[in-house]
Scaffold this motif. Structure first.
Motif, PDB file in Angstrom:
ATOM      1  N   MET A 201      -1.080  11.009  -3.056  1.00 41.88           N
ATOM      2  CA  MET A 201      -2.330  11.626  -2.590  1.00 41.88           C
ATOM      3  C   MET A 201      -2.300  11.727  -1.069  1.00 41.88           C
ATOM      4  SD  MET A 201      -4.943   8.414  -3.226  1.00 41.88           S
ATOM      5  CE  MET A 201      -4.437   8.282  -4.936  1.00 41.88           C
ATOM      6  N   ARG A 202      -3.147  12.578  -0.536  1.00 39.89           N
ATOM      7  CA  ARG A 202      -3.228  12.738   0.916  1.00 39.89           C
ATOM      8  C   ARG A 202      -3.800  11.467   1.540  1.00 39.89           C
ATOM      9  NH1 ARG A 202      -3.122  16.717   4.514  1.00 39.89           N
ATOM     10  NH2 ARG A 202      -2.970  18.342   2.896  1.00 39.89           N
ATOM     11  N   ILE A 203      -3.117  10.997   2.573  1.00 35.67           N
ATOM     12  CA  ILE A 203      -3.561   9.817   3.317  1.00 35.67           C
ATOM     13  C   ILE A 203      -3.652  10.196   4.786  1.00 35.67           C
ATOM     14  CG2 ILE A 203      -2.982   7.467   4.040  1.00 35.67           C
ATOM     15  CD1 ILE A 203      -3.704   7.586   1.120  1.00 35.67           C
ATOM     16  N   ASP A 204      -4.799   9.953   5.385  1.00 34.54           N
ATOM     17  CA  ASP A 204      -4.995  10.183   6.820  1.00 34.54           C
ATOM     18  C   ASP A 204      -5.711   8.963   7.376  1.00 34.54           C
ATOM     19  OD1 ASP A 204      -6.355  10.945   9.314  1.00 34.54           O
ATOM     20  OD2 ASP A 204      -5.603  12.962   8.889  1.00 34.54           O
ATOM     21  N   VAL A 205      -5.012   8.195   8.195  1.00 37.30           N
ATOM     22  CA  VAL A 205      -5.562   6.917   8.634  1.00 37.30           C
ATOM     23  C   VAL A 205      -6.790   7.098   9.516  1.00 37.30           C
ATOM     24  CG1 VAL A 205      -3.407   5.639   8.369  1.00 37.30           C
ATOM     25  CG2 VAL A 205      -3.873   6.812  10.541  1.00 37.30           C
ATOM     26  N   ASP A 206      -6.861   8.192  10.283  1.00 38.40           N
ATOM     27  CA  ASP A 206      -8.048   8.428  11.097  1.00 38.40           C
ATOM     28  C   ASP A 206      -9.242   8.775  10.221  1.00 38.40           C
ATOM     29  OD1 ASP A 206      -6.904   7.876  13.535  1.00 38.40           O
ATOM     30  OD2 ASP A 206      -6.342   9.957  13.940  1.00 38.40           O
ATOM     31  N   ASP A 207      -9.005   9.570   9.196  1.00 30.26           N
ATOM     32  CA  ASP A 207     -10.077   9.937   8.274  1.00 30.26           C
ATOM     33  C   ASP A 207     -10.560   8.722   7.497  1.00 30.26           C
ATOM     34  OD1 ASP A 207     -11.772  11.790   6.811  1.00 30.26           O
ATOM     35  OD2 ASP A 207     -10.400  11.500   5.141  1.00 30.26           O
ATOM     36  N   ILE A 208      -9.627   7.892   7.059  1.00 31.00           N
ATOM     37  CA  ILE A 208      -9.990   6.678   6.318  1.00 31.00           C
ATOM     38  C   ILE A 208     -10.687   5.676   7.227  1.00 31.00           C
ATOM     39  CG2 ILE A 208      -9.036   4.639   5.157  1.00 31.00           C
ATOM     40  CD1 ILE A 208      -6.887   6.500   3.990  1.00 31.00           C
ATOM     41  N   GLY A 209     -10.202   5.544   8.448  1.00 27.38           N
ATOM     42  CA  GLY A 209     -10.779   4.588   9.375  1.00 27.38           C
ATOM     43  C   GLY A 209     -10.205   3.194   9.264  1.00 27.38           C
ATOM     44  N   CYS A 210      -9.037   3.067   8.649  1.00 29.92           N
ATOM     45  CA  CYS A 210      -8.402   1.746   8.567  1.00 29.92           C
ATOM     46  C   CYS A 210      -7.722   1.423   9.890  1.00 29.92           C
ATOM     47  CB  CYS A 210      -7.406   1.691   7.419  1.00 29.92           C
ATOM     48  SG  CYS A 210      -6.097   2.940   7.480  1.00 29.92           S
ATOM     49  N   ASP A 211      -7.644   0.146  10.200  1.00 33.73           N
ATOM     50  CA  ASP A 211      -6.948  -0.308  11.399  1.00 33.73           C
ATOM     51  C   ASP A 211      -5.480  -0.577  11.126  1.00 33.73           C
ATOM     52  OD1 ASP A 211      -9.301  -0.596  13.249  1.00 33.73           O
ATOM     53  OD2 ASP A 211      -9.939  -1.917  11.626  1.00 33.73           O
ATOM     54  N   PHE A 212      -5.174  -0.908   9.878  1.00 32.47           N
ATOM     55  CA  PHE A 212      -3.813  -1.215   9.456  1.00 32.47           C
ATOM     56  C   PHE A 212      -3.608  -0.625   8.060  1.00 32.47           C
ATOM     57  CE2 PHE A 212      -5.892  -4.794  11.564  1.00 32.47           C
ATOM     58  CZ  PHE A 212      -5.180  -4.861  12.758  1.00 32.47           C
ATOM     59  N   LEU A 213      -2.396  -0.179   7.804  1.00 34.86           N
ATOM     60  CA  LEU A 213      -2.042   0.340   6.482  1.00 34.86           C
ATOM     61  C   LEU A 213      -0.597  -0.035   6.205  1.00 34.86           C
ATOM     62  CD1 LEU A 213      -2.754   3.778   4.877  1.00 34.86           C
ATOM     63  CD2 LEU A 213      -0.379   3.053   5.167  1.00 34.86           C
ATOM     64  N   THR A 214      -0.322  -0.427   4.978  1.00 32.77           N
ATOM     65  CA  THR A 214       1.049  -0.760   4.593  1.00 32.77           C
ATOM     66  C   THR A 214       1.410  -0.031   3.308  1.00 32.77           C
ATOM     67  OG1 THR A 214       0.329  -2.740   3.382  1.00 32.77           O
ATOM     68  CG2 THR A 214       0.949  -3.028   5.697  1.00 32.77           C
ATOM     69  N   ALA A 215       2.702   0.287   3.177  1.00 24.98           N
ATOM     70  CA  ALA A 215       3.145   1.043   2.004  1.00 24.98           C
ATOM     71  C   ALA A 215       4.637   0.825   1.795  1.00 24.98           C
ATOM     72  CB  ALA A 215       2.844   2.534   2.161  1.00 24.98           C
ATOM     73  N   THR A 216       5.118   1.294   0.651  1.00 24.87           N
ATOM     74  CA  THR A 216       6.523   1.169   0.280  1.00 24.87           C
ATOM     75  C   THR A 216       7.180   2.537   0.217  1.00 24.87           C
ATOM     76  OG1 THR A 216       8.015   0.225  -1.385  1.00 24.87           O
ATOM     77  CG2 THR A 216       6.070   1.346  -2.206  1.00 24.87           C
ATOM     78  N   GLY A 217       8.502   2.538   0.183  1.00 25.88           N
ATOM     79  CA  GLY A 217       9.226   3.788   0.011  1.00 25.88           C
ATOM     80  C   GLY A 217       9.510   4.131  -1.435  1.00 25.88           C
ATOM     81  N   ARG A 218       9.659   3.130  -2.288  1.00 24.51           N
ATOM     82  CA  ARG A 218      10.274   3.346  -3.596  1.00 24.51           C
ATOM     83  C   ARG A 218       9.342   3.912  -4.661  1.00 24.51           C
ATOM     84  NH1 ARG A 218       8.663  -2.091  -4.118  1.00 24.51           N
ATOM     85  NH2 ARG A 218       7.824  -2.562  -6.186  1.00 24.51           N
ATOM     86  N   LYS A 219       8.037   3.844  -4.452  1.00 29.94           N
ATOM     87  CA  LYS A 219       7.101   4.245  -5.503  1.00 29.94           C
ATOM     88  C   LYS A 219       6.854   5.753  -5.422  1.00 29.94           C
ATOM     89  CE  LYS A 219       4.997  -0.363  -5.690  1.00 29.94           C
ATOM     90  NZ  LYS A 219       5.311  -0.753  -7.080  1.00 29.94           N
ATOM     91  N   PHE A 220       5.623   6.179  -5.279  1.00 30.01           N
ATOM     92  CA  PHE A 220       5.310   7.597  -5.349  1.00 30.01           C
ATOM     93  C   PHE A 220       5.904   8.409  -4.202  1.00 30.01           C
ATOM     94  CE2 PHE A 220       2.071   5.736  -8.090  1.00 30.01           C
ATOM     95  CZ  PHE A 220       2.085   6.622  -9.170  1.00 30.01           C
ATOM     96  N   LEU A 221       6.320   7.755  -3.136  1.00 31.62           N
ATOM     97  CA  LEU A 221       6.957   8.478  -2.038  1.00 31.62           C
ATOM     98  C   LEU A 221       8.379   8.907  -2.386  1.00 31.62           C
ATOM     99  CD1 LEU A 221       6.509   9.577   0.760  1.00 31.62           C
ATOM    100  CD2 LEU A 221       7.136   7.339   1.697  1.00 31.62           C
ATOM    101  N   ARG A 222       8.972   8.286  -3.404  1.00 30.71           N
ATOM    102  CA  ARG A 222      10.295   8.650  -3.920  1.00 30.71           C
ATOM    103  C   ARG A 222      11.408   8.351  -2.921  1.00 30.71           C
ATOM    104  NH1 ARG A 222      10.476  14.452  -6.458  1.00 30.71           N
ATOM    105  NH2 ARG A 222      12.210  13.469  -7.551  1.00 30.71           N
ATOM    106  N   GLY A 223      11.211   7.329  -2.109  1.00 36.04           N
ATOM    107  CA  GLY A 223      12.224   6.917  -1.155  1.00 36.04           C
ATOM    108  C   GLY A 223      13.113   5.824  -1.710  1.00 36.04           C
ATOM    109  N   PRO A 224      14.011   5.283  -0.882  1.00 31.52           N
ATOM    110  CA  PRO A 224      14.915   4.231  -1.338  1.00 31.52           C
ATOM    111  C   PRO A 224      14.198   2.905  -1.555  1.00 31.52           C
ATOM    112  CG  PRO A 224      15.699   5.289   0.692  1.00 31.52           C
ATOM    113  CD  PRO A 224      14.276   5.705   0.503  1.00 31.52           C
TER     114      PRO A 224
END
Length: 396
Positions: A201-224
């Motif tokens: 889904m679309r993620i925009d940290v300014d729109d969300i207003g979070c100060d910190f965000l963490t994520a992985t490569g292997r799941k829906f991003l289809r990275g290693p």
């Protein structure tokens, strides 16, 4: 604009082998990502690891630009690390150095086990109080209860609001933008675990207003596998000292002095998976090339179609909650253990997974669910594959 499913499948060699509904675990990577990783590993074998890293410096730097563009931040606000848990831990434990007895951490009832374990560890050390925010009638985090708890300063100051955007155990999407609005009003830091949302889904940290965000490569991003990242808002970086440092995160400036680097890479360490970083950047660029709105629309349509087909069976209960849902679909079958369902599907070359109460005790325990089958769709899945999953399920 409709997503070109045929082209997406042509880019995904794994579809020839399996029906893959385990994208919330580890998605099938596109060949562009796999080729980028293998090409760099091959270069390392031919000229040496250090030399290959130097030769590919522009590709490594592209990963920071690609992630920044994906989530709407600046490249100096991105740290790339080994996985989402390490990214989350580096941020959380840096924040936790200022916690004192009686301070409060507010979190969601859908929170992931690794995060809660970290909360409890810090609570045992410092006396901080961990408070799960109530759910609303739809099953998502109650923004009204969040407001109430933030206003109850006589209960102790709230030092952090830490919420999982999409939980591991269901299709719920917590109201991140509304949470961000409330935390900004109260001046409380907001840490968003976007492990399951980035890439679907679309993620925009300014729109969300979070100060910190963490994520992985292997799941829906289809990275290693073995890749993850953190976003740290620029204005907060200088005030956070990571829980450990090395000569990448800091510079030894004199025999008894060091200086921490000024950007988010202070949360990294020197040794890293260079091929993985390159592949992560390619995955972020690849997702953006499809368009996150088109991806989200396709994923949601497939997941809803799967929920409807599962709902046709009287012996199946679908357990997804929330005002908004996403690509994760969870269910149980009457009289059949979820792990037995997963094994049956696997025998028919349909990949799913199982979420257990130990991964989400606040949520699953309260609902009396020891485990659920988790089927997670991505845009390269098809309606025919949904039927293959349905046909492979045990019959009453």
């Amino acid at each position: 604009m409709a997503l070109d499913v045929a082209r997406a499948r042509a880019d995904t060699p794994g579809i020839r082998n399996v029906v893959h509904f385990n994208n919330a675990g580890s998605a099938l990577p596109p060949r562009q990502v796999t080729d980028a990783v293998i090409d760099h590993l091959r270069l390392e074998s031919e000229i040496g690891g250090y030399e290959a890293a130097a030769a590919a410096a522009d590709k490594v730097e592209n990963a920071y630009d690609a992630i920044a563009a994906l989530i709407g931040c600046r490249r100096d606000e991105v740290a790339i690390v080994e996985n989402a848990t390490r990214a989350w831990d580096m941020v959380f434990y840096a924040l936790a150095t200022s916690f004192e007895r009686g301070d409060r951490i507010l979190t969601s009832r859908a929170e992931y086990a690794s995060n809660v374990i970290a909360f409890l560890q810090v609570a045992a050390r410092t006396g901080v109080v961990v408070e799960p925010i109530d759910d609303d009638d739809t099953g998502q985090l109650s923004v009204e209860d969040l407001r109430r708890r933030l206003a109850a300063q006589d209960a102790g100051p709230v030092r952090l609001v830490a919420v999982t955007h999409v939980p591991t155990q269901g299709g719920l999407v917590n109201p991140a933008r509304e949470i961000g609005r409330v935390t900004r009003e109260h001046g409380v830091p907001f840490l968003l675990d976007a492990c399951q949302s980035v890439g679907q889904m679309r993620i925009d940290v300014d729109d969300i207003g979070c100060d910190f965000l963490t994520a992985t490569g292997r799941k829906f991003l289809r990275g290693p596998r073995g890749t993850g990242f953190a976003y740290i808002r620029r204005e907060l970086i200088a005030g956070l000292e990571p829980p450990f440092l090395d000569l990448h995160a800091a510079t030894w400036t004199a025999t008894d002095e060091f200086r921490i680097r000024p950007d988010a890479r202070r949360f990294e360490n020197w040794e890293s998976n260079v091929a993985g970083k390159i592949g992560l950047g390619v995955a972020a660029d690849y997702a953006r090339a499809w368009g996150m709105d088109a991806i989200e629309q396709r994923v949601n349509a497939l997941a809803e179609a799967l929920r409807l087909r599962l709902g046709d069976r009287r012996d199946i209960d679908v357990h997804d909650r929330g005002a908004h849902t996403c690509g994760i679909v969870t269910f149980t079958m009457d009289g059949v253990d979820p792990e037995a369902v997963q094994r049956r599907l696997n025998e028919h070359r349909v990949n799913t997974s199982v979420s257990t109460v130990t991964s989400a005790r606040f949520d699953l325990e309260a609902r009396g669910l020891p485990a659920v089958v988790r089927a997670s769709a991505h845009y390269y899945n098809t309606e025919d594959e949904i039927e293959r999953l349905i046909d492979a399920l045990p019959r009453p």
